[in-house]
Design a protein around this motif. Structure first.
Motif, mmCIF file in Angstrom:
data_model
loop_
_atom_site.group_PDB
_atom_site.id
_atom_site.type_symbol
_atom_site.label_atom_id
_atom_site.label_comp_id
_atom_site.label_asym_id
_atom_site.label_seq_id
_atom_site.Cartn_x
_atom_site.Cartn_y
_atom_site.Cartn_z
ATOM 1 N N ILE A 1 0.868 -1.183 0.000
ATOM 2 C CA ILE A 1 0.000 0.000 0.000
ATOM 3 C C ILE A 1 0.899 1.225 0.000
ATOM 4 O O ILE A 1 1.869 1.306 0.768
ATOM 5 N N GLY A 2 0.599 2.164 -0.879
ATOM 6 C CA GLY A 2 1.359 3.408 -0.948
ATOM 7 C C GLY A 2 0.531 4.562 -0.406
ATOM 8 O O GLY A 2 -0.553 4.848 -0.915
ATOM 9 N N TYR A 3 1.039 5.204 0.656
ATOM 10 C CA TYR A 3 0.341 6.344 1.263
ATOM 11 C C TYR A 3 0.985 7.653 0.816
ATOM 12 O O TYR A 3 2.218 7.766 0.814
ATOM 13 N N GLY A 4 0.164 8.641 0.512
ATOM 14 C CA GLY A 4 0.670 9.963 0.195
ATOM 15 C C GLY A 4 1.143 10.679 1.447
ATOM 16 O O GLY A 4 0.471 10.629 2.482
ATOM 17 N N VAL A 5 2.320 11.295 1.363
ATOM 18 C CA VAL A 5 2.841 12.143 2.444
ATOM 19 C C VAL A 5 3.302 13.464 1.824
ATOM 20 O O VAL A 5 3.599 13.520 0.633
ATOM 21 N N ASP B 1 7.581 -4.961 10.392
ATOM 22 C CA ASP B 1 7.341 -3.964 11.446
ATOM 23 C C ASP B 1 6.025 -3.217 11.252
ATOM 24 O O ASP B 1 5.715 -2.293 11.992
ATOM 25 N N VAL B 2 5.278 -3.610 10.205
ATOM 26 C CA VAL B 2 3.999 -2.935 9.933
ATOM 27 C C VAL B 2 2.898 -3.990 9.816
ATOM 28 O O VAL B 2 2.067 -3.945 8.894
ATOM 29 N N GLY B 3 2.934 -4.942 10.719
ATOM 30 C CA GLY B 3 1.870 -5.939 10.764
ATOM 31 C C GLY B 3 1.699 -6.745 9.489
ATOM 32 O O GLY B 3 0.578 -7.130 9.125
ATOM 33 N N GLY B 4 2.824 -6.994 8.804
ATOM 34 C CA GLY B 4 2.759 -7.839 7.609
ATOM 35 C C GLY B 4 2.381 -7.091 6.343
ATOM 36 O O GLY B 4 2.157 -7.719 5.304
ATOM 37 N N VAL B 5 2.331 -5.749 6.424
ATOM 38 C CA VAL B 5 1.959 -4.954 5.245
ATOM 39 C C VAL B 5 3.176 -4.184 4.734
ATOM 40 O O VAL B 5 3.707 -3.305 5.436
ATOM 41 N N LEU B 6 3.627 -4.517 3.534
ATOM 42 C CA LEU B 6 4.686 -3.715 2.911
ATOM 43 C C LEU B 6 4.097 -2.331 2.632
ATOM 44 O O LEU B 6 3.092 -2.204 1.932
ATOM 45 N N THR B 7 4.716 -1.312 3.231
ATOM 46 C CA THR B 7 4.151 0.043 3.210
ATOM 47 C C THR B 7 5.095 0.999 2.504
ATOM 48 O O THR B 7 6.294 1.026 2.794
ATOM 49 N N GLU B 8 4.541 1.754 1.574
ATOM 50 C CA GLU B 8 5.316 2.707 0.779
ATOM 51 C C GLU B 8 4.842 4.123 1.080
ATOM 52 O O GLU B 8 3.638 4.370 1.187
ATOM 53 N N LEU B 9 5.792 5.035 1.240
ATOM 54 C CA LEU B 9 5.472 6.460 1.389
ATOM 55 C C LEU B 9 5.698 7.125 0.043
ATOM 56 O O LEU B 9 6.700 6.859 -0.625
ATOM 57 N N VAL B 10 4.772 7.969 -0.355
ATOM 58 C CA VAL B 10 4.810 8.576 -1.692
ATOM 59 C C VAL B 10 4.658 10.091 -1.586
ATOM 60 O O VAL B 10 3.659 10.582 -1.063
ATOM 61 N N GLU B 11 5.678 10.792 -2.071
ATOM 62 C CA GLU B 11 5.571 12.251 -2.203
ATOM 63 C C GLU B 11 5.439 12.546 -3.691
ATOM 64 O O GLU B 11 6.390 12.356 -4.449
ATOM 65 N N THR B 12 4.265 12.970 -4.107
ATOM 66 C CA THR B 12 4.043 13.183 -5.544
ATOM 67 C C THR B 12 4.793 14.427 -6.009
ATOM 68 O O THR B 12 5.060 15.344 -5.225
ATOM 69 N N SER B 13 5.126 14.448 -7.300
ATOM 70 C CA SER B 13 5.914 15.569 -7.821
ATOM 71 C C SER B 13 5.059 16.833 -7.896
ATOM 72 O O SER B 13 5.555 17.934 -7.803
ATOM 73 N N ARG B 14 3.756 16.666 -8.085
ATOM 74 C CA ARG B 14 2.862 17.835 -7.967
ATOM 75 C C ARG B 14 1.488 17.327 -7.574
ATOM 76 O O ARG B 14 1.117 16.193 -7.849
ATOM 77 N N ARG B 15 0.742 18.200 -6.894
ATOM 78 C CA ARG B 15 -0.590 17.814 -6.442
ATOM 79 C C ARG B 15 -1.649 18.699 -7.039
ATOM 80 O O ARG B 15 -1.360 19.803 -7.448
#
Ligand code: V0V
Ligand code: CO
Length: 140
Positions: A84-88, A126-140
Motif C-alpha cells: 500500500i502506498g500512502y501519500g505524504v 514492522d507494519v503488521g505484515g503490510v509492505l508500506t510505501e510512502l509517496v511524495e508526488t511531484s505535484r498535487r
C-alpha cells in the motif's frame, strides 16, 4: 502524517493481461507505464479517483526478473496485493519521524518512483505484515 491512499500495488505475472482485466471489468484507465530497473519492475498506474489531497491509483506490477522483490513475492505467495502506498507531504521528514519510532526502514533515503514521485518503503515485518510505501508526488 498520511494524507491519503496514493495507490494499492498488485503483483501479477502478466502486466498486459492484468491491465486489460482492470480496464474491462472496472473501466479504469492507464495513466502511466514505466520500467523501474532499480525496483525490478515493469508497472502501470490506473487512475481510480481524485480527492482533495490528490489522486489514487491501482499500480499493477510485473517483475523484470524472478530475483526481484516482486518476483520473489510471486514465487512465494502468488498474485495479489503486494503493498500500500500512502501519500505524504515530505517523504524525508516522514522517514525520520517513522524511523524514530523504531519501524525498520527499507529505504533510508527517497528513491525514484512512478510518475516522478519520491518513494520509500517500510519493512512489512514492522507494519503488521503490510509492505508500506510512502509517496511524495511531484505535484498535487
Ligand atoms: C516479502 N514479505 C512480505 C512482502 N514481501 N510481506 C508482506 N508484503 C510483501 N510484499 C515477507 C516475506 O514473506 C518474508 O517473511 C519476509 O518478508 C522477507 O521476505 P523475502 O522473501 O526474503 O523477500 P525479499 O528479499 O524480497 O525482502 C522483502 C522486502 C523486499 C519487503 C524487504 O521485497 C523489498 O525491499 N521491497 C521494497 C521494494 C519493492 O517492493 N519494490 C517493488 C515495487 P517470512 O516468509 O520469512 O515470514 S516498486 C513501486 O511500488 C514503485 C516504483 C512505485 O510505487 O512508484
Ligand atoms: Co508502489
Amino acid at each position: 502524517m498520511l494524507l491519503r491512499i496514493d495507490h494499492v500495488g498488485v503483483a501479477c505475472h502478466n502486466l498486459e493481461e492484468k491491465i486489460e482485466f482492470y480496464e474491462s471489468v472496472f473501466g479504469l484507465t492507464v495513466v502511466s507505464r514505466e520500467v523501474n530497473e532499480e525496483q525490478g519492475v515493469r508497472e502501470a498506474m490506473l487512475h481510480v479517483a481524485d480527492g482533495d489531497q490528490g489522486a489514487s491509483y491501482v499500480q499493477l506490477l510485473e517483475p523484470l526478473h524472478p530475483d526481484t522483490a516482486v518476483g520473489r513475492f510471486l514465487a512465494k505467495r502468488g498474485e495479489g496485493v503486494h503493498h500500500i502506498g500512502y501519500g505524504v507531504a515530505d517523504v524525508t521528514e516522514a522517514l525520520e519521524e517513522i524511523g524514530a519510532k523504531g519501524v525498520r526502514l527499507i529505504d533510508e533515503r527517497p528513491r525514484h518512483g512512478s510518475m516522478g514521485a519520491s518513494i520509500a518503503f517500510l519493512h512489512p515485518k514492522d507494519v503488521g505484515g503490510v509492505l508500506t510505501e510512502l509517496v511524495e508526488t511531484s505535484r498535487r
